[in-house]
Design a protein around this motif. Structure first.
Motif, short mmCIF file in Angstrom:
data_model
loop_
_atom_site.label_atom_id
_atom_site.label_comp_id
_atom_site.label_asym_id
_atom_site.label_seq_id
_atom_site.Cartn_x
_atom_site.Cartn_y
_atom_site.Cartn_z
N ARG A 1 0.84 -1.20 0.00
CA ARG A 1 0.00 0.00 0.00
C ARG A 1 0.87 1.24 0.00
N SER A 2 0.46 2.22 -0.75
CA SER A 2 1.20 3.47 -0.85
C SER A 2 0.90 4.38 0.33
N ASP A 3 1.96 5.00 0.84
CA ASP A 3 1.79 6.04 1.86
C ASP A 3 1.86 7.39 1.18
N ARG A 4 0.96 8.25 1.49
CA ARG A 4 0.94 9.63 0.97
C ARG A 4 0.90 9.68 -0.55
N GLY A 5 0.32 8.68 -1.19
CA GLY A 5 0.16 8.71 -2.64
C GLY A 5 1.43 8.46 -3.43
N TYR B 1 6.95 2.81 -3.43
CA TYR B 1 6.84 2.37 -2.05
C TYR B 1 7.23 0.91 -1.92
N ARG B 2 7.50 0.51 -0.73
CA ARG B 2 7.86 -0.86 -0.41
C ARG B 2 6.79 -1.44 0.50
N ALA B 3 6.59 -2.74 0.48
CA ALA B 3 5.59 -3.36 1.34
C ALA B 3 6.12 -3.51 2.77
N LYS C 1 5.01 -1.87 -6.50
CA LYS C 1 5.40 -0.86 -7.47
C LYS C 1 6.90 -0.67 -7.38
N SER C 2 7.50 -1.33 -6.41
CA SER C 2 8.94 -1.24 -6.19
C SER C 2 9.35 -2.47 -5.40
N TRP C 3 10.51 -2.44 -4.78
CA TRP C 3 10.95 -3.56 -3.96
C TRP C 3 9.91 -3.86 -2.89
N MET C 4 9.58 -5.12 -2.72
CA MET C 4 8.54 -5.48 -1.75
C MET C 4 9.09 -5.74 -0.36
N LEU C 5 10.31 -6.20 -0.27
CA LEU C 5 10.89 -6.59 1.02
C LEU C 5 12.30 -6.03 1.08
#
Length: 80
Positions: A30-34, A38-40, A60-64
């Motif tokens: 989930r994205s923070d502040r739009g 972001y990473r999970a 949308k980017s690295w998850m971990l």
């Protein structure tokens, strides 16, 4: 996360010890502040970290991300 559970979140742990994320559920990034970048899950300066039995979705980017961590274990992780 219980099996079958779906949680939309960003998880951050900084300077922590003995941290575990898992349990058979799904973590939806989930994205923070739009933000589009972001990473999970982010672990920063943590010790004795484990991630297991988890499905991660919607990156949308690295998850971990592990930054400056020690004693890290990842097992049975699925990223979609």
């Amino acid at each position: 996360l219980e099996p079958g559970a779906v949680v939309a979140a960003t998880v951050y742990a900084g300077s922590c010890e003995n941290v575990h994320i898992g349990g058979g559920g799904t973590l939806r990034a989930r994205s923070d502040r739009g933000s589009e970048q972001y990473r999970a899950v982010i672990f920063d300066g943590c010790n004795n970290v484990s991630v297991s039995d988890l499905t991660m979705t919607h990156p949308k980017s690295w998850m971990l991300v592990f930054g400056n961590c020690s004693d890290v274990r990842v097992d049975n992780l699925h990223q979609i």
